[in-house]
Design a protein around this motif. Structure first.
Motif, PDB file in Angstrom:
ATOM      1  N   THR A  66       0.655  -0.878   0.119  1.00  0.00           N
ATOM      2  CA  THR A  66      -0.172   0.305   0.155  1.00  0.00           C
ATOM      3  C   THR A  66       0.735   1.149  -0.321  1.00  0.00           C
ATOM      4  O   THR A  66       2.081   0.849   0.610  1.00  0.00           O
ATOM      5  CB  THR A  66      -1.169  -0.482   0.871  1.00  0.00           C
ATOM      6  OG1 THR A  66      -0.024   0.337   1.818  1.00  0.00           O
ATOM      7  CG2 THR A  66      -1.920  -0.900   1.766  1.00  0.00           C
ATOM      8  N   ARG A  67      -0.062   2.303  -0.205  1.00  0.00           N
ATOM      9  CA  ARG A  67       1.160   3.776  -0.041  1.00  0.00           C
ATOM     10  C   ARG A  67       1.694   4.161   1.004  1.00  0.00           C
ATOM     11  O   ARG A  67       2.127   4.217   0.958  1.00  0.00           O
ATOM     12  CB  ARG A  67      -0.031   4.855  -0.528  1.00  0.00           C
ATOM     13  CG  ARG A  67       1.112   6.461   0.158  1.00  0.00           C
ATOM     14  CD  ARG A  67      -0.573   7.390  -0.906  1.00  0.00           C
ATOM     15  NE  ARG A  67      -0.344   8.552  -0.320  1.00  0.00           N
ATOM     16  CZ  ARG A  67       0.519   9.220  -1.314  1.00  0.00           C
ATOM     17  NH1 ARG A  67       0.807   8.857  -1.983  1.00  0.00           N
ATOM     18  NH2 ARG A  67       1.250  10.499  -0.924  1.00  0.00           N
ATOM     19  N   GLU A  68       0.813   3.821   2.623  1.00  0.00           N
ATOM     20  CA  GLU A  68       1.377   3.462   3.793  1.00  0.00           C
ATOM     21  C   GLU A  68       2.476   2.415   4.054  1.00  0.00           C
ATOM     22  O   GLU A  68       3.673   3.311   4.418  1.00  0.00           O
ATOM     23  CB  GLU A  68       0.106   3.405   4.619  1.00  0.00           C
ATOM     24  CG  GLU A  68      -1.057   4.918   4.817  1.00  0.00           C
ATOM     25  CD  GLU A  68      -2.413   4.391   3.323  1.00  0.00           C
ATOM     26  OE1 GLU A  68      -2.034   3.170   2.922  1.00  0.00           O
ATOM     27  OE2 GLU A  68      -2.138   5.275   3.365  1.00  0.00           O
ATOM     28  N   GLN A  69       2.882   1.268   3.393  1.00  0.00           N
ATOM     29  CA  GLN A  69       3.745   0.312   3.619  1.00  0.00           C
ATOM     30  C   GLN A  69       4.973   1.210   2.851  1.00  0.00           C
ATOM     31  O   GLN A  69       6.517   0.955   3.526  1.00  0.00           O
ATOM     32  CB  GLN A  69       3.207  -0.680   2.941  1.00  0.00           C
ATOM     33  CG  GLN A  69       2.265  -1.494   3.829  1.00  0.00           C
ATOM     34  CD  GLN A  69       1.680  -2.652   3.239  1.00  0.00           C
ATOM     35  OE1 GLN A  69       1.733  -2.758   2.136  1.00  0.00           O
ATOM     36  NE2 GLN A  69       1.545  -3.859   4.488  1.00  0.00           N
ATOM     37  N   ALA A  70       4.532   1.770   1.283  1.00  0.00           N
ATOM     38  CA  ALA A  70       5.708   2.500   1.181  1.00  0.00           C
ATOM     39  C   ALA A  70       6.433   3.422   1.235  1.00  0.00           C
ATOM     40  O   ALA A  70       7.599   3.593   1.495  1.00  0.00           O
ATOM     41  CB  ALA A  70       4.994   2.331  -0.458  1.00  0.00           C
ATOM     42  N   LEU A  71       5.492   4.022   2.492  1.00  0.00           N
ATOM     43  CA  LEU A  71       5.362   5.363   2.107  1.00  0.00           C
ATOM     44  C   LEU A  71       7.045   5.196   4.240  1.00  0.00           C
ATOM     45  O   LEU A  71       8.517   5.466   4.442  1.00  0.00           O
ATOM     46  CB  LEU A  71       5.080   6.642   3.354  1.00  0.00           C
ATOM     47  CG  LEU A  71       4.241   7.323   1.746  1.00  0.00           C
ATOM     48  CD1 LEU A  71       2.712   8.033   2.529  1.00  0.00           C
ATOM     49  CD2 LEU A  71       4.993   8.205   1.751  1.00  0.00           C
ATOM     50  N   ALA A  72       6.634   3.973   4.563  1.00  0.00           N
ATOM     51  CA  ALA A  72       7.269   3.228   5.652  1.00  0.00           C
ATOM     52  C   ALA A  72       9.009   2.904   5.324  1.00  0.00           C
ATOM     53  O   ALA A  72       9.679   3.315   6.027  1.00  0.00           O
ATOM     54  CB  ALA A  72       6.054   2.792   6.659  1.00  0.00           C
ATOM     55  N   ALA A  73       8.211   1.931   4.305  1.00  0.00           N
ATOM     56  CA  ALA A  73      10.262   1.078   4.031  1.00  0.00           C
ATOM     57  C   ALA A  73      10.619   2.521   3.363  1.00  0.00           C
ATOM     58  O   ALA A  73      11.610   2.608   3.885  1.00  0.00           O
ATOM     59  CB  ALA A  73       9.237   0.684   2.607  1.00  0.00           C
ATOM     60  N   LEU A  74      10.261   3.489   2.877  1.00  0.00           N
ATOM     61  CA  LEU A  74      11.363   3.895   2.445  1.00  0.00           C
ATOM     62  C   LEU A  74      11.680   4.793   3.624  1.00  0.00           C
ATOM     63  O   LEU A  74      12.887   5.046   3.954  1.00  0.00           O
ATOM     64  CB  LEU A  74      10.765   5.523   1.604  1.00  0.00           C
ATOM     65  CG  LEU A  74      10.149   5.033  -0.061  1.00  0.00           C
ATOM     66  CD1 LEU A  74       9.378   5.983  -0.796  1.00  0.00           C
ATOM     67  CD2 LEU A  74      11.643   4.807  -0.737  1.00  0.00           C
ATOM     68  N   ALA A  75      10.944   5.412   4.301  1.00  0.00           N
ATOM     69  CA  ALA A  75      11.413   6.237   5.899  1.00  0.00           C
ATOM     70  C   ALA A  75      12.478   4.970   7.124  1.00  0.00           C
ATOM     71  O   ALA A  75      13.109   5.495   7.344  1.00  0.00           O
ATOM     72  CB  ALA A  75      10.287   6.246   7.321  1.00  0.00           C
ATOM     73  N   ASP A  76      12.101   3.880   6.088  1.00  0.00           N
ATOM     74  CA  ASP A  76      12.927   3.180   7.294  1.00  0.00           C
ATOM     75  C   ASP A  76      14.586   2.460   6.163  1.00  0.00           C
ATOM     76  O   ASP A  76      15.314   1.676   7.286  1.00  0.00           O
ATOM     77  CB  ASP A  76      12.124   1.180   7.251  1.00  0.00           C
ATOM     78  CG  ASP A  76      10.913   1.594   8.363  1.00  0.00           C
ATOM     79  OD1 ASP A  76      11.006   2.708   9.360  1.00  0.00           O
ATOM     80  OD2 ASP A  76       9.796   0.723   8.148  1.00  0.00           O
ATOM     81  N   GLY A  77      14.397   3.468   5.714  1.00  0.00           N
ATOM     82  CA  GLY A  77      16.109   3.108   4.943  1.00  0.00           C
ATOM     83  C   GLY A  77      16.011   2.011   3.602  1.00  0.00           C
ATOM     84  O   GLY A  77      17.137   2.009   3.365  1.00  0.00           O
ATOM     85  N   ILE A  78      14.791   1.214   2.740  1.00  0.00           N
ATOM     86  CA  ILE A  78      14.529   0.890   1.980  1.00  0.00           C
ATOM     87  C   ILE A  78      14.383   2.041   0.869  1.00  0.00           C
ATOM     88  O   ILE A  78      13.802   2.566   0.561  1.00  0.00           O
ATOM     89  CB  ILE A  78      13.483   0.474   2.244  1.00  0.00           C
ATOM     90  CG1 ILE A  78      13.168  -0.996   3.224  1.00  0.00           C
ATOM     91  CG2 ILE A  78      13.566  -1.129   0.655  1.00  0.00           C
ATOM     92  CD1 ILE A  78      14.218  -2.128   3.573  1.00  0.00           C
ATOM     93  N   ARG A  79      15.883   1.432   0.279  1.00  0.00           N
ATOM     94  CA  ARG A  79      16.330   2.414  -1.122  1.00  0.00           C
ATOM     95  C   ARG A  79      14.885   2.451  -2.335  1.00  0.00           C
ATOM     96  O   ARG A  79      14.211   1.583  -2.608  1.00  0.00           O
ATOM     97  CB  ARG A  79      17.413   2.178  -1.685  1.00  0.00           C
ATOM     98  CG  ARG A  79      17.752   0.818  -2.752  1.00  0.00           C
ATOM     99  CD  ARG A  79      18.759   0.655  -3.488  1.00  0.00           C
ATOM    100  NE  ARG A  79      18.840  -0.771  -4.032  1.00  0.00           N
ATOM    101  CZ  ARG A  79      19.497  -1.560  -4.425  1.00  0.00           C
ATOM    102  NH1 ARG A  79      20.838  -1.687  -3.020  1.00  0.00           N
ATOM    103  NH2 ARG A  79      18.914  -2.945  -4.809  1.00  0.00           N
TER     104      ARG A  79
END
Length: 93
Positions: A66-79
């Protein structure tokens, strides 16, 4: 045609998809997700890169998020993918 000779030219109508069959197949095709995460190799596959859905650079090992999961992944340092730039699409920059 069963004697092993090759068929040249167009296939007979009975071997091609007609309009209604082609349309039905198109309707049954799964929709492209908005966001996907590419996963690493192995049993404990970790997320390694976030992509916009339909990105040509996404590997075979991925799953929809989801959009929220994508935002969280980017915030967690996933490139973020350098080709489809999901960080720009999400407004993270």
């Amino acid at each position: 045609m069963t004697d092993g000779r090759r068929i040249r030219g167009r296939l007979p109508e009975r071997f091609t998809w007609s309009g209604p069959v082609r349309q039905q197949a198109k309707e049954r095709r799964p929709t492209t997700p908005d966001w996907i995460v590419e996963l690493s190799i192995g049993v404990g596959a970790r997320p390694i890169e976030v992509h916009v859905g339909g990105c040509y650079a996404a590997g075979k090992r991925h799953r929809a998020i989801t959009r929220e999961q994508a935002l969280a992944a980017l915030a967690d340092g996933i490139r973020a993918c350098i080709h489809c730039r999901p960080d720009t699409e999400l407004g993270v920059l």
